[in-house]
Design an enzyme around this catalytic site. Structure first.
Site, PDB file in Angstrom:
ATOM      1  N   TYR A  93      21.377  -9.720   8.211  1.00  0.00           N
ATOM      2  CA  TYR A  93      20.242  -9.950   9.290  1.00  0.00           C
ATOM      3  C   TYR A  93      19.728 -11.399   9.223  1.00  0.00           C
ATOM      4  CZ  TYR A  93      15.871 -10.327   6.523  1.00  0.00           C
ATOM      5  OH  TYR A  93      15.303 -10.718   5.670  1.00  0.00           O
ATOM      6  N   PHE A 183       7.177  -7.824   2.948  1.00  0.00           N
ATOM      7  CA  PHE A 183       7.448  -8.041   1.634  1.00  0.00           C
ATOM      8  C   PHE A 183       8.844  -7.389   1.327  1.00  0.00           C
ATOM      9  CE2 PHE A 183       6.887  -6.287  -3.069  1.00  0.00           C
ATOM     10  CZ  PHE A 183       6.754  -7.867  -3.524  1.00  0.00           C
ATOM     11  N   TRP A 184       9.441  -6.578   2.217  1.00  0.00           N
ATOM     12  CA  TRP A 184      10.571  -5.940   2.116  1.00  0.00           C
ATOM     13  C   TRP A 184      11.831  -6.991   1.638  1.00  0.00           C
ATOM     14  CZ3 TRP A 184      15.435  -6.613   3.875  1.00  0.00           C
ATOM     15  CH2 TRP A 184      16.467  -5.532   4.063  1.00  0.00           C
ATOM     16  N   ASP A 185      11.675  -8.126   2.103  1.00  0.00           N
ATOM     17  CA  ASP A 185      12.829  -9.139   1.722  1.00  0.00           C
ATOM     18  C   ASP A 185      12.629  -9.497   0.287  1.00  0.00           C
ATOM     19  OD1 ASP A 185      13.814 -10.971   4.552  1.00  0.00           O
ATOM     20  OD2 ASP A 185      11.712  -9.567   4.675  1.00  0.00           O
ATOM     21  N   THR A 186      11.360  -9.641  -0.106  1.00  0.00           N
ATOM     22  CA  THR A 186      10.988 -10.039  -1.725  1.00  0.00           C
ATOM     23  C   THR A 186      11.570  -8.885  -2.542  1.00  0.00           C
ATOM     24  OG1 THR A 186       9.550 -11.583  -1.169  1.00  0.00           O
ATOM     25  CG2 THR A 186       9.495 -10.595  -3.404  1.00  0.00           C
TER      26      THR A 186
END
Length: 238
Positions: A93, A183-186
């Site tokens: 993504y 915060f999903w990415d982290t």
């Protein structure tokens, strides 16, 4: 459901103008990487006509798929849903404003082809080239320092919206992910490292998009989320 090689996801919330550029440029870039791909637009409760633009593209190109939500899911949950129903063995993504130069999309995919579980662009590695305001630069470096300090990450940049995944491995990680928004990415990167998976990070050229949906309340929330994830990993062992 037939399997294809690459599923690329564009997370979208009221991004009609960006979509007009992002969809054709994405199709052009992906066609140079593989003959087997799909472009998924994870449209998260938009009210600006984003959905209608994607629907028109679906009619013109069968590789374009719309995942629409009537109500706002949040970035993390919208991505989770798109990845779960994607057909690709390799998932990726990137932000719809194409802040990360699309010239790096082949490397994002190739790192997974070569065996990495996760690949991610970095705005903070030596060799990165970024353009953004000084205050955002300071905030970003401070945030990533705290992630490394409290969560033991070895990476430079956790929030760059330019990531790739081995789908089989990602599906093993997702049930542990509690973040529903930025915060999903982290959390994905930290969880992958904690599980012993290979994460490939590489420098990119990045320009601040014309529109950003990260608010100051999101920055505060992500700081709080660092402490919550530390508690889950080190105290609750979750």
């Amino acid at each position: 459901m037939s399997e294809i090689e690459v599923s690329a996801v564009l997370p979208v919330f009221n991004d009609r103008i960006s979509l007009e550029k992002a969809i054709p440029e994405s199709l052009s870039a992906l066609e140079k990487i593989t003959d087997s791909f799909e472009l998924i637009v994870a449209e998260d409760g938009s009210t600006d006509g984003s959905r209608e633009i994607v629907e028109e593209w679906e009619k013109k190109n069968p590789r374009v798929r719309l995942f629409h939500s009537d109500e706002r899911l949040g970035r993390g949950r919208a991505l989770n849903r798109a990845f779960e129903y994607s057909k690709g063995k390799i998932l990726c993504y990137y932000d719809v404003d194409l802040a990360t130069d699309m010239a790096y999309l082949p490397q994002l995919i190739d790192e997974i082809r070569k065996g990495a579980a996760v690949s991610t662009g970095s705005r903070l590695m030596p060799g990165s080239n970024i353009k953004r305001t000084t205050d955002r630069e300071i905030a970003s470096r401070g945030y990533n320092f705290l992630v490394r300090l409290f969560l033991g990450s070895r990476l430079h940049d956790h929030q760059c919206g330019f990531k790739g995944f081995n789908k089989e491995i990602l599906m093993k990680i997702l049930p542990d992910i509690s973040s529903t928004h930025w915060f999903w990415d982290t959390e994905i990167l930290v969880r992958a490292q904690k599980a012993g998976y290979q994460v490939a990070e590489f420098p990119v050229v990045w320009n601040t998009g014309s529109k950003t949906t990260v608010k100051f309340k999101d920055i505060f929330s992500m700081g709080t989320s660092i402490l919550k994830l530390w508690w889950k990993i080190n105290v609750k062992k979750a």
